[in-house]
Write a protein that holds these residues in place. Structure first.
Motif, PDB file in Angstrom:
ATOM      1  N   LEU A   1       0.812  -1.212   0.000  1.00  0.00           N
ATOM      2  CA  LEU A   1       0.000   0.000   0.000  1.00  0.00           C
ATOM      3  C   LEU A   1       0.851   1.270   0.000  1.00  0.00           C
ATOM      4  CD1 LEU A   1      -2.571  -1.048   2.779  1.00  0.00           C
ATOM      5  CD2 LEU A   1      -2.702  -1.485   0.308  1.00  0.00           C
ATOM      6  N   CYS A   2       0.325   2.307  -0.638  1.00  0.00           N
ATOM      7  CA  CYS A   2       0.990   3.618  -0.607  1.00  0.00           C
ATOM      8  C   CYS A   2      -0.023   4.687  -1.018  1.00  0.00           C
ATOM      9  CB  CYS A   2       2.203   3.649  -1.540  1.00  0.00           C
ATOM     10  SG  CYS A   2       3.112   5.202  -1.464  1.00  0.00           S
ATOM     11  N   ALA A   3      -0.456   5.490  -0.040  1.00  0.00           N
ATOM     12  CA  ALA A   3      -1.483   6.502  -0.301  1.00  0.00           C
ATOM     13  C   ALA A   3      -0.916   7.908  -0.452  1.00  0.00           C
ATOM     14  CB  ALA A   3      -2.511   6.491   0.840  1.00  0.00           C
ATOM     15  N   ASN A   4       0.380   8.094  -0.218  1.00  0.00           N
ATOM     16  CA  ASN A   4       0.929   9.449  -0.225  1.00  0.00           C
ATOM     17  C   ASN A   4       2.048   9.637  -1.243  1.00  0.00           C
ATOM     18  OD1 ASN A   4       2.541   7.744   1.340  1.00  0.00           O
ATOM     19  ND2 ASN A   4       3.294   9.404   2.616  1.00  0.00           N
ATOM     20  N   ALA A   5       1.953   8.929  -2.361  1.00  0.00           N
ATOM     21  CA  ALA A   5       2.858   9.145  -3.486  1.00  0.00           C
ATOM     22  C   ALA A   5       2.131   8.710  -4.755  1.00  0.00           C
ATOM     23  CB  ALA A   5       4.155   8.349  -3.314  1.00  0.00           C
TER      24      ALA A   5
ATOM     25  N   LEU B   1       1.163   4.368   4.271  1.00  0.00           N
ATOM     26  CA  LEU B   1       1.824   5.651   4.028  1.00  0.00           C
ATOM     27  C   LEU B   1       3.333   5.462   4.042  1.00  0.00           C
ATOM     28  CD1 LEU B   1      -0.274   7.959   6.407  1.00  0.00           C
ATOM     29  CD2 LEU B   1      -0.514   7.750   3.933  1.00  0.00           C
ATOM     30  N   THR B   2       4.001   5.838   2.960  1.00  0.00           N
ATOM     31  CA  THR B   2       5.452   5.818   2.931  1.00  0.00           C
ATOM     32  C   THR B   2       5.989   7.088   3.588  1.00  0.00           C
ATOM     33  OG1 THR B   2       7.387   5.443   1.517  1.00  0.00           O
ATOM     34  CG2 THR B   2       5.689   6.931   0.666  1.00  0.00           C
ATOM     35  N   SER B   3       7.304   7.317   3.545  1.00  0.00           N
ATOM     36  CA  SER B   3       7.881   8.538   4.115  1.00  0.00           C
ATOM     37  C   SER B   3       7.205   9.765   3.509  1.00  0.00           C
ATOM     38  CB  SER B   3       9.381   8.607   3.826  1.00  0.00           C
ATOM     39  OG  SER B   3      10.066   7.612   4.539  1.00  0.00           O
ATOM     40  N   SER B   4       7.013  10.785   4.329  1.00  0.00           N
ATOM     41  CA  SER B   4       6.340  11.983   3.837  1.00  0.00           C
ATOM     42  C   SER B   4       7.228  12.773   2.885  1.00  0.00           C
ATOM     43  CB  SER B   4       5.910  12.866   5.012  1.00  0.00           C
ATOM     44  OG  SER B   4       7.031  13.210   5.804  1.00  0.00           O
ATOM     45  N   SER B   5       8.550  12.497   2.897  1.00  0.00           N
ATOM     46  CA  SER B   5       9.458  13.150   1.954  1.00  0.00           C
ATOM     47  C   SER B   5      10.489  12.138   1.461  1.00  0.00           C
ATOM     48  CB  SER B   5      10.161  14.349   2.607  1.00  0.00           C
ATOM     49  OG  SER B   5      11.066  14.934   1.681  1.00  0.00           O
ATOM     50  N   LEU B   6      10.155  11.475   0.363  1.00  0.00           N
ATOM     51  CA  LEU B   6      11.091  10.513  -0.226  1.00  0.00           C
ATOM     52  C   LEU B   6      12.345  11.228  -0.735  1.00  0.00           C
ATOM     53  CD1 LEU B   6       8.565   8.328  -2.244  1.00  0.00           C
ATOM     54  CD2 LEU B   6       9.779   7.674  -0.171  1.00  0.00           C
ATOM     55  N   LEU B   7      12.181  12.453  -1.198  1.00  0.00           N
ATOM     56  CA  LEU B   7      13.309  13.197  -1.737  1.00  0.00           C
ATOM     57  C   LEU B   7      14.366  13.470  -0.665  1.00  0.00           C
ATOM     58  CD1 LEU B   7      14.345  14.523  -4.333  1.00  0.00           C
ATOM     59  CD2 LEU B   7      13.251  16.649  -3.600  1.00  0.00           C
ATOM     60  N   ALA B   8      13.923  13.707   0.568  1.00  0.00           N
ATOM     61  CA  ALA B   8      14.860  14.018   1.651  1.00  0.00           C
ATOM     62  C   ALA B   8      15.781  12.850   1.965  1.00  0.00           C
ATOM     63  CB  ALA B   8      14.089  14.416   2.905  1.00  0.00           C
ATOM     64  N   SER B   9      15.326  11.639   1.707  1.00  0.00           N
ATOM     65  CA  SER B   9      16.150  10.460   1.997  1.00  0.00           C
ATOM     66  C   SER B   9      16.809   9.893   0.750  1.00  0.00           C
ATOM     67  CB  SER B   9      15.293   9.367   2.651  1.00  0.00           C
ATOM     68  OG  SER B   9      14.225   8.986   1.793  1.00  0.00           O
ATOM     69  N   SER B  10      16.727  10.639  -0.372  1.00  0.00           N
ATOM     70  CA  SER B  10      17.199  10.087  -1.643  1.00  0.00           C
ATOM     71  C   SER B  10      18.713   9.919  -1.695  1.00  0.00           C
ATOM     72  CB  SER B  10      16.731  10.966  -2.812  1.00  0.00           C
ATOM     73  OG  SER B  10      17.289  12.267  -2.716  1.00  0.00           O
ATOM     74  N   ASN B  11      19.469  10.646  -0.861  1.00  0.00           N
ATOM     75  CA  ASN B  11      20.912  10.463  -0.847  1.00  0.00           C
ATOM     76  C   ASN B  11      21.303   9.073  -0.358  1.00  0.00           C
ATOM     77  OD1 ASN B  11      21.893  12.867  -1.871  1.00  0.00           O
ATOM     78  ND2 ASN B  11      21.875  13.911   0.100  1.00  0.00           N
ATOM     79  N   TYR B  12      20.474   8.533   0.519  1.00  0.00           N
ATOM     80  CA  TYR B  12      20.835   7.261   1.138  1.00  0.00           C
ATOM     81  C   TYR B  12      20.283   6.081   0.348  1.00  0.00           C
ATOM     82  CZ  TYR B  12      22.930   9.927   4.793  1.00  0.00           C
ATOM     83  OH  TYR B  12      23.759  10.788   5.464  1.00  0.00           O
ATOM     84  N   ARG B  13      20.765   5.971  -0.866  1.00  0.00           N
ATOM     85  CA  ARG B  13      20.526   4.818  -1.718  1.00  0.00           C
ATOM     86  C   ARG B  13      21.730   4.686  -2.639  1.00  0.00           C
ATOM     87  NH1 ARG B  13      16.044   6.495  -6.154  1.00  0.00           N
ATOM     88  NH2 ARG B  13      16.418   8.719  -6.291  1.00  0.00           N
ATOM     89  N   VAL B  14      21.873   3.554  -3.288  1.00  0.00           N
ATOM     90  CA  VAL B  14      23.064   3.288  -4.085  1.00  0.00           C
ATOM     91  C   VAL B  14      23.166   4.238  -5.275  1.00  0.00           C
ATOM     92  CG1 VAL B  14      24.267   1.567  -5.485  1.00  0.00           C
ATOM     93  CG2 VAL B  14      23.150   0.884  -3.367  1.00  0.00           C
ATOM     94  N   ASP B  15      22.022   4.475  -5.941  1.00  0.00           N
ATOM     95  CA  ASP B  15      22.032   5.241  -7.186  1.00  0.00           C
ATOM     96  C   ASP B  15      20.847   6.196  -7.193  1.00  0.00           C
ATOM     97  OD1 ASP B  15      22.059   6.172  -9.800  1.00  0.00           O
ATOM     98  OD2 ASP B  15      22.527   4.233 -10.677  1.00  0.00           O
ATOM     99  N   ARG B  16      21.112   7.486  -7.276  1.00  0.00           N
ATOM    100  CA  ARG B  16      20.028   8.483  -7.253  1.00  0.00           C
ATOM    101  C   ARG B  16      19.383   8.703  -8.615  1.00  0.00           C
ATOM    102  NH1 ARG B  16      22.342  13.806  -4.518  1.00  0.00           N
ATOM    103  NH2 ARG B  16      23.879  13.467  -6.158  1.00  0.00           N
TER     104      ARG B  16
END
Length: 373
Positions: A30-34, A56-71
């Protein structure tokens, strides 16, 4: 699994990847906020009564985007927060006796002396308006622990990493649903034998060396474990500056969020301490002024609940410094901190080889002594 909500790292390989994977799952994600082609909510029938779920996923996916292998993988758009009370009311009109929100957010926390201290104020300010429509919220993401309520709405967030399970019992025998909550500690463990088990087994038995003393990273405190990782990166390159991080690998109930015990060190242990990377070492160049900016990453006055950074710097009077770190999250964060795009090159070495090099030195005890707290 009967139902789940998408977390921020479910989008590490992008929106399209997750949508394709979700089609093969035998339970609703489920994901209601993206803006993604996943269900916002669902109802699961039980013999006692139907239960509604909102994800509900994170309210700001962009804020955590640095912490992944490939942006480079595109994230879904998050325009407006959904009307959770409205969705909950629709679920109840459709027959749900109770509504549960699976929330990829949780309480903030810290340490008051040596004691873990929960700080639910920020989260509760966000969710308090759901109280009349929602019966239970299951929190996570922040790696803290809290059991409480806002009026009739219960909130549970067990210790992470499978250390604890929140058990919730709904009693539908009367018109007013009774909700009971219990925290169940998990004891014992079993070896994973599912997908990827052979890779885990190989990494577990690949011993990189012997650590003469235990190293750790403390929430809001010193991080000798991160300093050791920076030393290992430095050992594989001729860089003037090396930067490393370690991430949360255990519940921080005692103030320690990552540790490496004395004795044999395996490739699996090092991989668990440094997620969001291919573990390849990359190099680039920065100015002396930019290197000074990077010192902010290691400032313990601005602690992060799940990550600690360290820097190893050689003496150099040159205006341009060579820098080395691991691929992925570290290169993203360093680039953002410096404030300009850096040209990263692969060195051909990995953090594993760095650990093997440092632990194989004849003077390793002298080198590691500086990291003991």
């Amino acid at each position: 699994m009967d139902v789940s909500a998408a977390g921020n790292h479910d989008f590490d390989y992008g929106k399209d990847f997750l949508e394709n994977v979700a089609q093969d799952l035998n339970y609703p994600l489920l994901c209601a906020n993206a803006e993604v082609s996943l269900r916002k909510a669902t109802i699961l029938p039980t013999s006692a009564g139907d239960v509604g779920f909102i994800g509900l996923t994170s309210s700001s996916l962009l804020a955590s985007s640095n912490y992944r292998v490939d942006r480079r993988h595109p994230l879904p758009v998050q325009a407006v927060e959904p009307n959770v009370p409205l969705i909950a009311s629709e679920l109840k009109r459709a027959g749900a006796r109770v509504v549960v929100v699976l929330l990829h957010d949780g309480i903030d926390w810290g340490f008051n002396g040596d004691m873990y201290e929960s700080r639910p104020q920020r989260l509760f300010a966000r969710i308090q308006e759901w109280e009349k429509a929602v019966d239970l919220i299951i929190g996570g993401d922040t790696l803290g622990r809290y059991y409480g309520s806002i009026g009739r709405m219960k909130f549970v967030q067990p210790w992470p990493f499978g250390a604890e399970i929140a058990l919730v019992d709904f009693d539908f025998s009367s018109s007013d649903v009774c909700t009971k909550v219990a925290a169940v500690a998990v004891t014992g463990s079993e070896e994973w034998d599912g997908f990827g088990a052979h890779l885990i087994n190989e990494a577990k038995h690949d011993v990189l060396g012997t650590l003469p003393c235990s190293l750790a990273a403390y929430s809001g405190g010193k991080a000798p474990l991160a300093a050791f990782m920076a030393e290992c990166i430095f050992a594989t390159t001729a860089a003037d500056l090396s930067i490393a991080y370690v991430a949360c690998g255990q519940p921080a109930l005692d103030g320690i969020f990552a540790s490496l015990g004395a004795g044999s060190v395996s490739r699996l242990q090092v991989a668990q301490l440094t997620p969001w990377t291919t573990h390849e070492i990359c190099t680039s160049e920065v100015t002396q002024a930019e290197a000074s900016k990077l010192c902010s990453l290691t400032n313990t006055d601005r602690p992060h609940r799940s990550r600690a950074w360290a820097m190893h710097k050689a003496r150099s009077s040159s205006d341009i410094l060579s820098i080395a770190t691991t691929s992925g999250a570290a290169t993203h964060v360093i680039t953002e901190t410096v404030g300009r795009e850096l040209k990263w090159k692969q060195s051909g070495e990995t953090i594993f080889e760095g650990v093997r090099t440092v632990l194989g030195r004849a003077d390793r005890n002298r080198i590691l002594a500086q990291y003991r707290v």
